[in-house]
Design a protein around this motif. Structure first.
Motif, PDB file in Angstrom:
ATOM      1  N   TRP A   1      10.377   6.601   1.146  1.00  0.00           N
ATOM      2  CA  TRP A   1      10.370   5.519   0.156  1.00  0.00           C
ATOM      3  C   TRP A   1      10.194   4.171   0.856  1.00  0.00           C
ATOM      4  N   GLN A   2      10.872   4.005   1.973  1.00  0.00           N
ATOM      5  CA  GLN A   2      10.718   2.764   2.743  1.00  0.00           C
ATOM      6  C   GLN A   2       9.298   2.632   3.276  1.00  0.00           C
ATOM      7  N   ASN A   3       8.699   3.745   3.688  1.00  0.00           N
ATOM      8  CA  ASN A   3       7.304   3.722   4.139  1.00  0.00           C
ATOM      9  C   ASN A   3       6.376   3.309   2.997  1.00  0.00           C
ATOM     10  N   LEU A   4       6.642   3.791   1.801  1.00  0.00           N
ATOM     11  CA  LEU A   4       5.850   3.396   0.635  1.00  0.00           C
ATOM     12  C   LEU A   4       5.939   1.887   0.443  1.00  0.00           C
ATOM     13  N   SER A   5       7.144   1.357   0.519  1.00  0.00           N
ATOM     14  CA  SER A   5       7.331  -0.089   0.356  1.00  0.00           C
ATOM     15  C   SER A   5       6.552  -0.868   1.415  1.00  0.00           C
ATOM     16  N   GLU A   6       6.645  -0.417   2.653  1.00  0.00           N
ATOM     17  CA  GLU A   6       5.936  -1.093   3.741  1.00  0.00           C
ATOM     18  C   GLU A   6       4.426  -0.992   3.554  1.00  0.00           C
ATOM     19  N   ASP A   7       3.953   0.162   3.115  1.00  0.00           N
ATOM     20  CA  ASP A   7       2.513   0.338   2.909  1.00  0.00           C
ATOM     21  C   ASP A   7       2.001  -0.539   1.766  1.00  0.00           C
ATOM     22  N   ILE A   8       2.768  -0.641   0.698  1.00  0.00           N
ATOM     23  CA  ILE A   8       2.351  -1.502  -0.412  1.00  0.00           C
ATOM     24  C   ILE A   8       2.267  -2.951   0.062  1.00  0.00           C
ATOM     25  N   THR A   9       3.271  -3.391   0.798  1.00  0.00           N
ATOM     26  CA  THR A   9       3.257  -4.757   1.330  1.00  0.00           C
ATOM     27  C   THR A   9       2.043  -4.967   2.228  1.00  0.00           C
ATOM     28  N   TYR A  10       1.777  -4.001   3.100  1.00  0.00           N
ATOM     29  CA  TYR A  10       0.615  -4.099   3.991  1.00  0.00           C
ATOM     30  C   TYR A  10      -0.680  -4.176   3.181  1.00  0.00           C
TER      31      TYR A  10
END
Length: 190
Positions: free
Chosen positions: A102-111
């Motif tokens: 879930w944290q990776n999803l958040s980071e990917d969306i931000t990126y």
């Protein structure tokens, strides 16, 4: 008399512990009931990104097209695991938001918003995904469903993923305004 005081302190401590357990149980049961009924909570989002007016469906930052395609595909796959084939009916939001994926999803969306996709309708769709992530974290299962549909539709068009088109993106659909209404708390559950 000393024994009575010891028993009284023990009983007081026991009652306090039981009250804490009862209040935690009540909170968790209410949270799960809200999830099962798919009742949106009072929606609160941190409005850090602004939507733009764009003609182009998708534009990429310099040398980012391949990375954007990979991130969209990876996160669509993850969201399929969470929502596909009836999984959404069993999902426990408070568990998934604590996971690394879930944290990776958040980071990917931000990126994707800040470094991958340039000013285009697809960037607006990723901003919506960011906001739906925030609302999902508040316990709203429908927001998880809409988050998945955004990534699904982007993957269908950008990576030619085969599957149903939900038509919810601004870049490749016509129903993004219903998502905006939902985010404002005026939308209908689907």
């Amino acid at each position: 008399m000393l024994e009575f005081i010891k028993k009284y302190k023990t009983m007081t401590l026991l009652v306090a512990v039981l009250l804490v357990i009862a209040s935690m149980t009540t909170f968790l049961l209410a949270f799960e009931k809200r999830q099962k009924l798919q009742m949106p909570p009072e929606i609160v989002v941190q409005d850090i990104y602004a939507f733009g007016e764009y003609e182009s469906e998708i534009e990429y930052q310099q040398d980012q097209e391949g990375t954007v395609h990979q991130l969209i595909e990876r996160q669509h796959t993850y969201l399929n695991e969470l929502t596909g084939y009836g999984s959404i009916d069993k999902v426990k939001i408070y568990e998934i938001v604590a996971e690394d994926k879930w944290q990776n999803l958040s980071e990917d969306i931000t990126y994707l918003i800040e470094e991958g996709v340039a000013g285009s309708k697809a960037r607006n769709d990723l901003i919506r995904a960011h906001y739906f992530m925030q609302v999902t974290e508040q316990g709203d299962v429908n927001s998880l469903r809409y988050l998945h549909r955004i990534f699904h539709d982007l993957d269908v068009k950008i990576n030619e993923y085969e599957g149903k088109h939900f038509n919810v993106t601004e870049a490749y659909g016509k129903r993004h305004k219903s998502l905006d209404q939902y985010l404002r708390g005026n939308g209908e559950n689907e």
